[in-house]
Structure formats: C-alpha cells, structure tokens
Design a protein around this motif. Structure first.
Motif, PDB file in Angstrom:
ATOM      1  N   PRO A   1       0.814  -1.222   0.000  1.00  0.00           N
ATOM      2  CA  PRO A   1       0.000   0.000   0.000  1.00  0.00           C
ATOM      3  C   PRO A   1       0.848   1.273   0.000  1.00  0.00           C
TER       4      PRO A   1
ATOM      5  N   MET B   1       1.798   1.881  -3.552  1.00  0.00           N
ATOM      6  CA  MET B   1       0.628   2.300  -4.313  1.00  0.00           C
ATOM      7  C   MET B   1       0.193   3.706  -3.919  1.00  0.00           C
TER       8      MET B   1
ATOM      9  N   THR C   1       2.028   6.025  -2.923  1.00  0.00           N
ATOM     10  CA  THR C   1       2.970   7.009  -3.433  1.00  0.00           C
ATOM     11  C   THR C   1       2.815   7.191  -4.937  1.00  0.00           C
ATOM     12  N   VAL C   2       2.667   6.075  -5.668  1.00  0.00           N
ATOM     13  CA  VAL C   2       2.582   6.167  -7.128  1.00  0.00           C
ATOM     14  C   VAL C   2       1.237   6.743  -7.556  1.00  0.00           C
ATOM     15  N   ASP C   3       0.157   6.214  -7.009  1.00  0.00           N
ATOM     16  CA  ASP C   3      -1.178   6.552  -7.518  1.00  0.00           C
ATOM     17  C   ASP C   3      -2.195   6.537  -6.374  1.00  0.00           C
ATOM     18  N   PRO C   4      -2.184   7.585  -5.548  1.00  0.00           N
ATOM     19  CA  PRO C   4      -3.069   7.594  -4.377  1.00  0.00           C
ATOM     20  C   PRO C   4      -4.543   7.483  -4.746  1.00  0.00           C
ATOM     21  N   GLY C   5      -4.912   8.061  -5.879  1.00  0.00           N
ATOM     22  CA  GLY C   5      -6.308   8.007  -6.296  1.00  0.00           C
ATOM     23  C   GLY C   5      -6.765   6.586  -6.530  1.00  0.00           C
ATOM     24  N   PHE C   6      -5.887   5.769  -7.117  1.00  0.00           N
ATOM     25  CA  PHE C   6      -6.243   4.377  -7.388  1.00  0.00           C
ATOM     26  C   PHE C   6      -6.442   3.608  -6.088  1.00  0.00           C
ATOM     27  N   LEU C   7      -5.503   3.785  -5.161  1.00  0.00           N
ATOM     28  CA  LEU C   7      -5.620   3.053  -3.892  1.00  0.00           C
ATOM     29  C   LEU C   7      -6.916   3.442  -3.183  1.00  0.00           C
ATOM     30  N   ALA C   8      -7.266   4.731  -3.256  1.00  0.00           N
ATOM     31  CA  ALA C   8      -8.498   5.179  -2.604  1.00  0.00           C
ATOM     32  C   ALA C   8      -9.713   4.553  -3.273  1.00  0.00           C
ATOM     33  N   SER C   9      -9.629   4.289  -4.589  1.00  0.00           N
ATOM     34  CA  SER C   9     -10.798   3.751  -5.290  1.00  0.00           C
ATOM     35  C   SER C   9     -10.970   2.257  -5.040  1.00  0.00           C
ATOM     36  N   VAL C  10      -9.910   1.557  -4.668  1.00  0.00           N
ATOM     37  CA  VAL C  10     -10.067   0.108  -4.470  1.00  0.00           C
ATOM     38  C   VAL C  10     -10.081  -0.309  -3.006  1.00  0.00           C
ATOM     39  N   GLY C  11      -9.749   0.582  -2.092  1.00  0.00           N
ATOM     40  CA  GLY C  11      -9.746   0.149  -0.709  1.00  0.00           C
ATOM     41  C   GLY C  11      -9.593   1.303   0.245  1.00  0.00           C
ATOM     42  N   ARG C  12      -9.570   0.957   1.505  1.00  0.00           N
ATOM     43  CA  ARG C  12      -9.504   1.992   2.522  1.00  0.00           C
ATOM     44  C   ARG C  12      -8.105   2.098   3.127  1.00  0.00           C
ATOM     45  N   ALA C  13      -7.112   1.505   2.461  1.00  0.00           N
ATOM     46  CA  ALA C  13      -5.796   1.380   3.090  1.00  0.00           C
ATOM     47  C   ALA C  13      -5.012   2.698   3.099  1.00  0.00           C
TER      48      ALA C  13
END
Lengths: 289, 251
Positions: A161, A164, A166-178
């Motif tokens: 996480p 992820m 660092t690279v693409d915070p928007g993506f991580l937010a869209s797939v989970g709450r981590a």
C-alpha cells in the motif's frame, strides 16, 4: 597495523561496540524510511518531525530528568500528535501535507518552549540536540534494536500500500480503505525512528541518518529495492567509518557519522549513475533504436 | 421494479453533485441497466467527469444519491481523466498493472502464477508487450493511458467507469481498446464512458446520456444524439452564476 586502525578500537572498548550496534540499528530502519520520504517528496518532513519531537522530549526531561523512559514517551507523544494531526488535516481540508505539517510543528515547538520557560528551568538541550552515541546503556540499546525491528517489520507489511499510495493515491483510494492508515502508520514509524535516533545521534542528526543515505541511493539506483539496499549499506558504512574517524581524531562521533554520510552523498551527486552530475554533463552517444 | 435479477447496475435518485455549492450535475434521475454500454456526452463543464466521480465515491452528493443495488462501491473500476500518477517513482509497467490485483492479494497475499499470466495478458491486450520492465517515467502519454487500461482489465470489476479513455491514444490502439470494451459487454459488465467523439459513440455505444448539467436526453444513441438535443446541450451556460439563489427544487 590495519587491524589496530580499523578493528581494535571495537575490540578494546565496549562503548565503541555499543555505539556501532546502535547506529547500525538506526541505519537499517532509517534508510528505507528515508527512501520513501524522498519518493513521496517529503524530504523535509523528517526535519519538521524532529522539531516536533523536541518539546515533547524536553517536557519529559523536565518531569523526570535525563532518563530514557519519560523523554522517549514525551517525544513519541508530541511526534505522533503532529504526524497524525497533519495527516488528518491534509486528508480533510484543502491544505496539503507540507503546509499542515509546518503549521503543526511550529505550534508544537512554540508550545514546548513556552512550557519549559514557565517551569523556569534551564535544561541542557545539547544531549537532545546532538545525542551521545558513545554513552549508550543497555536500555537505550534495546530500545534502538526494538525500534529498528518494529520499523522493518512494519515496512514489510506496509510495502504494497505504501508504494501504491505514493505512485497513484487516487487508485488506492478507489479500491480500498488502506490509504489513510498507511500514511499515518508510515509517519508513526518516522517519528519512532527519530525518537530512537535522538538518544544516539540527537534529533537533528537522526534526520541526517535517515535522509542522506536515501538521497544518495536515489542518485545511484533506478530500482526501489536496490535503492533501499544501497541506502541501508551506506548508512552502515557511515556508522562504522564515522566512529573510527572520531576515535582516532578525537572528534564528536555523532556529527562525524553524518559527515561521512554527507561525503558519500556528495560522491553520489557527482558520479551517481541514475542521475548524478556527470551523467548530465557527459551524455553518452545515442543508440540506434 | 427492483426485483433481484432485473435490478439496475446504477440508480441515480435526484442526484445533485457539484463543487462549492454550485451544482455540476443537477437533479439527475435514472437507471443504468446491468450490462449496459453507456456513453456520456456533453459540452465541456457539463458535469460528465463529476458524475463519474460521484459514482466512484470520490465526491459526495449535495443531495440525492447514487444507489448501487448489485455491487459495492469498491468493486467499481474507475479510470480518471487525469490520473494523479507520480511518473518519477521508480516502478515498472508490470508492477503498476499488477496493482489491479489489490483486492485479491491485499497487503501480503501471494500472487499466483495464473495471476501473473493474467497481468501479462492484460499488458499484451493493450499492445504494450515488451514494456513490462520499462520504468513508467519513460512512457509516452498514450502508453501510460494504455498501461492504466491494462490495470483496469485486471481489476475484473462489474462496473467500469472510463473518463475520456481515448484521449492521447492513436486510432489503431483505440480500436483495440474498443474491442476490449465490446468484450466486457459480452461478459455482462456495465460500462460508462465519457466521450467527445460522437461518431465513435454512434458506432460502438448503443446507449447515450447527453448531459449539460441537467439531463438533456437519455436512451438509444440515435434518438439522443439528434441535432436538436445537441443544440440544447450547447446552450448550457458554462460559468457559475455568482448570484445564484438557493435551488428551489432542493426543498
């Protein structure tokens, strides 16, 4: 001869062995944190956090004198309040991380100084500022080792996480709450290491141990894993070389460790294959395809 | 109307989305059927991207709601118009595409050989074979977009939101990506795409929502993209009215 120069100081003197173990523990945990701080464009965060810790440690000192427990706990509390507070502010308001961090650490610093002056005590901040790597007792050494182990385990768990986020915070937010917890735990680990670092190197130099090897690793390697390994190796080299130099020259060891790390950084700045000055100045001929 | 099998994939219930009290999508009602291939068209500032953000949960509605009767919010795959991806980070194409496995692998789960093959297939499907080890900083704009598309393929989501997916992509690649979208339709996935190329919409998208802050028309593409409707959409005033009153419909 060489043995006398390079090895016997550690064989003969226990305080040198302790200093080496303590600073290697710091280098191991601090350098991967530094690499992520740099990649997240948060290089100055370490510095700000070090300032934020200072008042907490000083209050601990006021309450209980120069003892490990209260100063560690005080620093930890102050650092975590600032880290979590600024993380929450960055996530819920228009302010970005750097601005909210600056605001929080300034408040923390001012508050700390006010509290100290209210007590009217004149404390010796030199210990907190520049540490005492040559006077590590058992308890401090165990604290450093524990912090180092906890940090490495935490980073291993957080690795995916964190990358992820660092690279693409928007993506991580869209797939989970981590995303949120990742950022806060990461900053918590930074605080933990700075608190551990101030016993050995002092708050300011602890930041150097975190950032300098990481910055030079960024100049040397293009791959994240290699970057972390190189940073850790440089931190350990700096620890050893700095201690040996300080032993023979009779100079303070904390600053010398950082100076060696700084020297390694300057070398990487010139010769670093992943973006050093020489590569910029002397471009190689272009390829056919 | 909602009876399990026939439940829509997405239901907009008097949905108003916007920024700083100004609505960008105003009182939208309607159902997106499950398995629909829906194009969202409209002038700049019509609220198309805002609508996708609202569905993805990146923006909370002022009023009304987006209801997802069949899926959870985190099961939506969303390709934003400008992904805030940090191109200077030392990571290669393969690893970015593999991020799409997050939901199955999480923090510490292993990635099986089958899943690795899936990642490779997805990279090949967007025409990036041979780019697996390339650092993302070396990709062109179109290649980056294709990489993100590959990650979307890996996500295996029931609802897929695409915000101008073909900008900066050459015509051959957009043909390839369109055939992937057609495949999704066969797999009964629901696809919503914001698009500006109306010819492309007519060729590939059976349904269209024409949006200009308000819903102008929604239905079969040929019936929606009529000259009258397009003219009406273009008449929308793009700038916010600073003197706007509270909306009477929001009572």
């Amino acid at each position: 001869m060489l043995h006398d120069l390079l090895i016997s100081p550690f064989v003969e003197f226990e305080f040198m062995r302790r200093a080496l173990v303590g600073s290697i523990a710091l280098a191991l945990a601090g350098s991967p944190l530094g690499v992520f701080l740099i990649l997240r464009r948060m290089s100055l965060t370490g510095d700000a956090m070090a300032h934020a810790i200072l008042p907490g440690a000083a209050i601990g000192y006021l309450v209980a004198g120069l003892s490990l427990g209260p100063m560690t706990i005080g620093g930890l509390i102050a650092g975590l309040i600032v880290a979590i507070g600024s993380g929450v502010v960055a996530r819920t308001t228009i302010l970005r991380e750097d601005a909210s961090l600056a605001a929080f650490y300034l408040i923390s610093l001012a508050l700390g100084v006010t509290v100290i002056s209210m007590r009217g005590s004149n404390i010796d901040l030199l210990h907190v500022l520049f540490g005492s790597v040559l006077a590590l007792d058992d308890a401090t050494l165990i604290l450093l080792a524990a912090i180092s182990s906890l940090t490495l385990a935490g980073l291993a768990l957080l690795y995916r996480p964190l990358v992820m986020e660092t690279v693409d915070p928007g993506f991580l937010a869209s797939v989970g709450r981590a995303g949120g917890p990742t950022q806060i735990i990461f900053l918590g680990l930074v605080v933990l290491n700075l608190v551990g670092g101030f016993h050995a190197l002092g708050t300011l130099l602890a930041v150097g141990m975190m950032m300098l090897p990481a910055a030079s690793a960024r100049l040397i390697a293009e791959d994240l894993t290699a970057m972390i390994a190189i940073a850790a190796a440089q931190g350990m080299i700096a620890s050893y070389a700095g201690l040996i130099l300080s032993f023979h020259a009779g100079l303070p060891s904390g600053p010398l460790i950082i100076l060696v790390a700084g020297l390694l950084y300057l070398i990487a700045l010139v010769f670093g294959p992943a973006g050093g000055l020489l590569r910029r100045l002397k471009p190689r001929r272009h390829l056919e395809a | 109307m909602i009876d399990g099998a026939e439940a829509p994939a997405i239901r907009f219930r008097d949905l108003t989305l916007g920024y700083d009290r100004h609505p960008a999508v105003h009182h939208l009602d309607g159902d997106v059927e499950s398995g629909a291939l829906l194009a969202i068209c409209g002038p700049n500032g019509a609220g198309k991207s805002t609508l996708l953000k609202g569905i993805a949960g990146a923006l909370s509605p002022f009023s009304g709601a987006v209801v997802l009767p069949r899926a959870k919010r985190r099961e939506i795959a969303y390709l934003p118009q400008a992904a805030d991806i940090d191109k200077s980070f030392p990571i290669n194409v393969f690893d970015v595409v593999a991020m799409g496995l997050w939901k199955r692998c999480g923090l510490f789960g292993g990635i099986s050989r089958k899943e690795l093959d899936k990642v490779r297939d997805a990279i090949a499907a967007v025409g990036l074979d041979g780019f697996e080890d390339r650092a993302i900083g070396t990709l062109s704009g179109g290649q980056l977009q294709r990489m993100l598309f590959a990650r979307l393929l890996i996500q295996d989501a029931a609802i897929i939101l695409l915000d101008e997916p073909f900008t900066a992509i050459d015509s051959k690649t957009s043909k390839d990506l369109l055939s992937l979208i057609a495949r999704w339709r066969a797999e009964k996935r629901t696809v919503l795409a914001v698009l500006h190329d109306l010819d492309l919409v007519r060729d590939y998208f059976p349904q269209t929502l024409l949006l200009a802050r308000e819903k102008i028309a929604w239905g079969k593409t040929d019936a929606v993209l009529t000259p009258e409707n397009l003219l009406q959409a273009r008449a929308m005033i793009e700038a916010f009215d600073r003197q706007a009153h509270n909306c009477a419909r929001a009572a």
